[in-house]
Design an enzyme around this catalytic site. Structure first.
Site, PDB file in Angstrom:
ATOM      1  N   LYS A  40      -9.081  83.807 -38.615  1.00  0.00           N
ATOM      2  CA  LYS A  40      -8.785  85.235 -38.510  1.00  0.00           C
ATOM      3  C   LYS A  40      -8.646  85.882 -39.885  1.00  0.00           C
ATOM      4  CE  LYS A  40      -6.347  88.456 -35.668  1.00  0.00           C
ATOM      5  NZ  LYS A  40      -7.508  89.323 -35.622  1.00  0.00           N
ATOM      6  N   GLY A  45      -3.596  81.495 -44.427  1.00  0.00           N
ATOM      7  CA  GLY A  45      -4.527  80.413 -44.765  1.00  0.00           C
ATOM      8  C   GLY A  45      -5.943  80.918 -44.969  1.00  0.00           C
ATOM      9  N   CYS A  46      -6.357  81.855 -44.139  1.00  0.00           N
ATOM     10  CA  CYS A  46      -7.715  82.388 -44.230  1.00  0.00           C
ATOM     11  C   CYS A  46      -7.885  83.225 -45.500  1.00  0.00           C
ATOM     12  CB  CYS A  46      -8.052  83.205 -42.990  1.00  0.00           C
ATOM     13  SG  CYS A  46      -8.045  82.194 -41.485  1.00  0.00           S
ATOM     14  N   THR A  47      -6.844  83.925 -45.897  1.00  0.00           N
ATOM     15  CA  THR A  47      -6.896  84.706 -47.138  1.00  0.00           C
ATOM     16  C   THR A  47      -7.001  83.766 -48.332  1.00  0.00           C
ATOM     17  OG1 THR A  47      -5.671  86.530 -46.148  1.00  0.00           O
ATOM     18  CG2 THR A  47      -5.670  86.396 -48.553  1.00  0.00           C
ATOM     19  N   ALA A  50     -10.555  82.303 -48.398  1.00  0.00           N
ATOM     20  CA  ALA A  50     -11.543  83.309 -48.814  1.00  0.00           C
ATOM     21  C   ALA A  50     -11.428  83.586 -50.309  1.00  0.00           C
ATOM     22  CB  ALA A  50     -11.351  84.598 -48.020  1.00  0.00           C
TER      23      ALA A  50
END
Length: 160
Positions: A40, A45-47, A50
């Site tokens: 998401k 974690g995704c930030t 990325a």
């Protein structure tokens, strides 16, 4: 889930944050593709993942690789995420989960005692012939991008 390593990568054509169709075929015979699936936009974690890809983007580009992120988020969410963090690569919209399912990353997940379907953080390294040459499943964010970059360096310098 059986491994995709050594197999032809499942083809895809998905919209990116700008509504443009990006296909695996766009890179055939030209570039390595680092295809990473994440749960998401704008979550911790995704930030981190990325931003790690952002910070190593030039090193991947120097090795003739393009980075593509995939989640079920929409174009608007992808655009906000890209703008907020200065991401220099496209994020693809897999709202039907068709591509996530083809790569075996749309999985039953558990959080706080609840079960739900979602993307299991995974990365696939696809060579210019369209073959999956390395996959990472159930990715832990810390150190992952560096490992992917090191793997690509080894492959490129060994001439595979």
């Amino acid at each position: 889930m059986q491994t995709l390593e050594g197999m032809i990568a499942p083809k895809f054509s998905l919209k990116n944050e700008a509504g443009e169709i990006i296909s695996l075929d766009n890179f055939a015979g030209k570039k390595y593709v680092v295809l990473y699936f994440y749960p998401k936009d704008s979550t911790p974690g995704c930030t981190t993942e990325a931003c790690d890809f952002r910070d190593t983007h030039e090193a991947f580009a120097d090795l003739n690789a393009v980075i593509l992120g995939v989640s079920a988020d929409n174009e608007k969410d992808h655009t906000k995420f890209i703008e907020k963090h200065g991401l220099p690569f496209s994020l693809l919209v897999d709202d039907s989960h068709e591509v996530s399912e083809a790569y075996g990353v749309w999985r039953l997940k558990k959080m706080f005692g609840k079960e739900f379907m979602g993307i299991e953080r995974s990365t696939f390294l696809i060579d210019p012939t369209g073959t999956v040459i390395k996959e990472w499943r159930k990715v832990k964010v810390d150190g992952h991008v560096e490992e992917a970059l090191d793997t690509l360096k080894q492959i490129v310098t060994s001439g595979e």
